[in-house]
Design a protein around this motif. Structure first.
Motif, short mmCIF file in Angstrom:
data_model
loop_
_atom_site.label_atom_id
_atom_site.label_comp_id
_atom_site.label_asym_id
_atom_site.label_seq_id
_atom_site.Cartn_x
_atom_site.Cartn_y
_atom_site.Cartn_z
N ILE A 16 0.79 -1.25 0.50
CA ILE A 16 0.12 -0.17 0.07
C ILE A 16 0.90 1.52 0.47
N GLY A 17 1.88 1.10 1.09
CA GLY A 17 2.62 3.15 1.23
C GLY A 17 3.45 2.65 0.02
N LEU A 18 5.08 2.09 -0.92
CA LEU A 18 5.30 1.90 -1.35
C LEU A 18 4.70 2.81 -2.98
N PRO A 19 4.21 2.49 -3.54
CA PRO A 19 3.13 3.85 -4.48
C PRO A 19 3.00 5.27 -4.26
N LEU A 20 2.57 4.65 -3.04
CA LEU A 20 2.27 6.40 -2.30
C LEU A 20 3.56 6.76 -2.11
N LEU A 21 4.69 5.97 -2.09
CA LEU A 21 5.69 7.02 -1.59
C LEU A 21 6.43 7.01 -2.82
N VAL A 22 6.42 6.85 -3.87
CA VAL A 22 6.58 6.98 -5.46
C VAL A 22 6.35 7.52 -5.97
N ALA A 23 5.29 7.95 -5.73
CA ALA A 23 3.72 8.34 -6.99
C ALA A 23 4.50 9.62 -7.03
N PRO A 24 4.71 10.84 -6.05
CA PRO A 24 5.70 12.32 -6.77
C PRO A 24 6.77 11.74 -7.61
N TRP A 25 7.75 10.43 -7.36
CA TRP A 25 8.72 10.94 -8.17
C TRP A 25 8.60 10.87 -9.83
N PHE A 26 7.35 9.96 -10.35
CA PHE A 26 6.94 9.89 -11.21
C PHE A 26 5.59 11.10 -11.39
N GLN A 64 11.36 13.01 1.74
CA GLN A 64 10.61 12.40 0.43
C GLN A 64 11.55 12.16 -0.61
N PHE A 65 11.69 14.30 -0.61
CA PHE A 65 12.44 14.14 -2.20
C PHE A 65 14.13 13.28 -1.72
N ARG A 66 14.46 13.54 -0.77
CA ARG A 66 15.95 13.52 -0.50
C ARG A 66 16.16 11.86 -0.76
N LEU A 67 14.84 11.59 -0.02
CA LEU A 67 15.57 9.97 -0.69
C LEU A 67 14.88 9.48 -1.57
N LEU A 68 13.93 9.83 -2.50
CA LEU A 68 14.30 9.41 -3.78
C LEU A 68 15.55 9.15 -4.78
N ALA A 69 15.76 10.85 -4.53
CA ALA A 69 17.05 11.15 -5.05
C ALA A 69 18.23 10.08 -4.77
#
Length: 322
Positions: A16-26, A64-69
């Motif tokens: 459930i959470g992973l899609p929410l986590l990466v949604a802004p990245w895409f 969150q941005f730093r983690l995904l970056a």
């Protein structure tokens, strides 16, 4: 049993959470907004960049941005500069733009024949430039459209304009034709500035240059109105007719008073006018006058020229201009 339930719970969070986590990245589900300008300072860390993005309303979680970056963004550093970013774009797109240094560029145009006093005014009026700038030497700026980055010093942009003029004259001078009467690059720029102010029609430049070349070669005065006006206004429009006293004033620029070129340029000529002076049209004409349509009519003799002037005056009277 409890351990199995714990892992099942963790798995459920990931699903459930992973899609929410990466949604802004895409950029999934993000509404787009008006473009935003953001400036990244030299040496900024990823943490500082993410904070800048948050302040600009481009990301809602710097952490969150730093983690995904770090995980998905690749190793290239963010480059300093001013960027134009669109809210709602993917965070991945923001990072890629800044890693590739696709900084915002805007432009400023210097029209052909603009005098230096107005060049300085145009630079000072551009709010996205910084710092003071002095009026450049007349004829030292190449009229052109120049790109710059917001925050760039005005003096730096002016230096590029002057370097472009130096380069252009250096390129054109060796290719001058045998008909060119100017003997130095400086004289070429001075004569080109007169040609620039005398005609707004590109097709006439070489002919006007030919007329002035003929007059210089024969020791005749150039009789160019713009050279009388220049010391009065520094190249700005006069807004009235030239006075007799001004036609008789020895300013060093007045080509009605003595033969030869004025003591310096009266504007910043474009490349085409410099090229025209260095390769004037083969013509026997010694005179020209306005034809009423934005161009000129040329004459080889004074009698022919006087007849053309009479036609021009008659047209002006018909229009109510005299």
């Amino acid at each position: 049993m409890a351990r199995r339930a714990f892992f099942a719970f963790v798995a459920l969070l990931l699903v459930i959470g992973l899609p929410l986590l990466v949604a802004p990245w895409f950029g999934i589900g993000s509404p787009r907004g008006a473009p935003v300008t953001i400036t990244i300072d030299k040496g900024s860390s990823l943490a500082a960049v993410s904070d800048d993005l948050e302040r600009a309303g481009l990301v809602d979680s710097p952490r969150q941005f730093r983690l995904l970056a770090r995980v998905l963004g690749g190793p290239d550093p963010v480059q300093a500069g001013t960027y134009r970013l669109i809210p709602g774009d993917s965070w991945r797109h923001y990072l890629r733009i800044m890693q590739e240094g696709r900084i915002e560029r805007v432009s400023l145009t210097i029209p052909e024949g603009m005098p230096s006093v107005l060049v300085a005014e145009r630079l000072r009026a551009e709010p996205r430039l910084t710092g003071a700038v002095a009026i450049p030497a007349e004829g030292s700026v190449l009229p052109e459209t120049y790109e710059f980055t917001p925050g760039e010093p005005r003096a730096a942009v002016l230096a590029r304009m002057q370097a472009a003029m130096t380069k252009t004259v250096a390129e054109l001078w060796p290719a001058r034709s045998e008909r060119a009467v100017v003997t130095t690059p400086e004289a070429a720029v001075t004569l080109a500035s007169i040609v620039e102010k005398e005609t707004g029609k590109p097709a006439e430049r070489r002919t006007v240059a030919g007329v002035y070349g003929n007059r210089l070669a024969q020791g005749m005065k150039l009789d160019a109105d713009p050279t009388v006006i220049y010391p009065i206004t520094k190249g700005k429009p006069l807004g009235r007719r030239i006075r007799r006293s001004e036609l008789a004033a020895d300013t060093g620029y007045n080509t009605y008073l003595k033969p030869g070129l004025p003591k310096g340029p009266i504007a910043n000529p474009g490349r085409a006018s410099i090229a025209a002076v260095l390769d004037p049209a083969p013509t026997d004409a010694l005179y020209f006058v306005a034809d009423g349509s934005g161009g000129h009519v040329f004459a080889n003799s004074l009698g022919e020229h006087n007849a053309n002037v009479a036609k021009w005056y008659a047209l002006r009277r018909q229009r109510g201009e005299m």
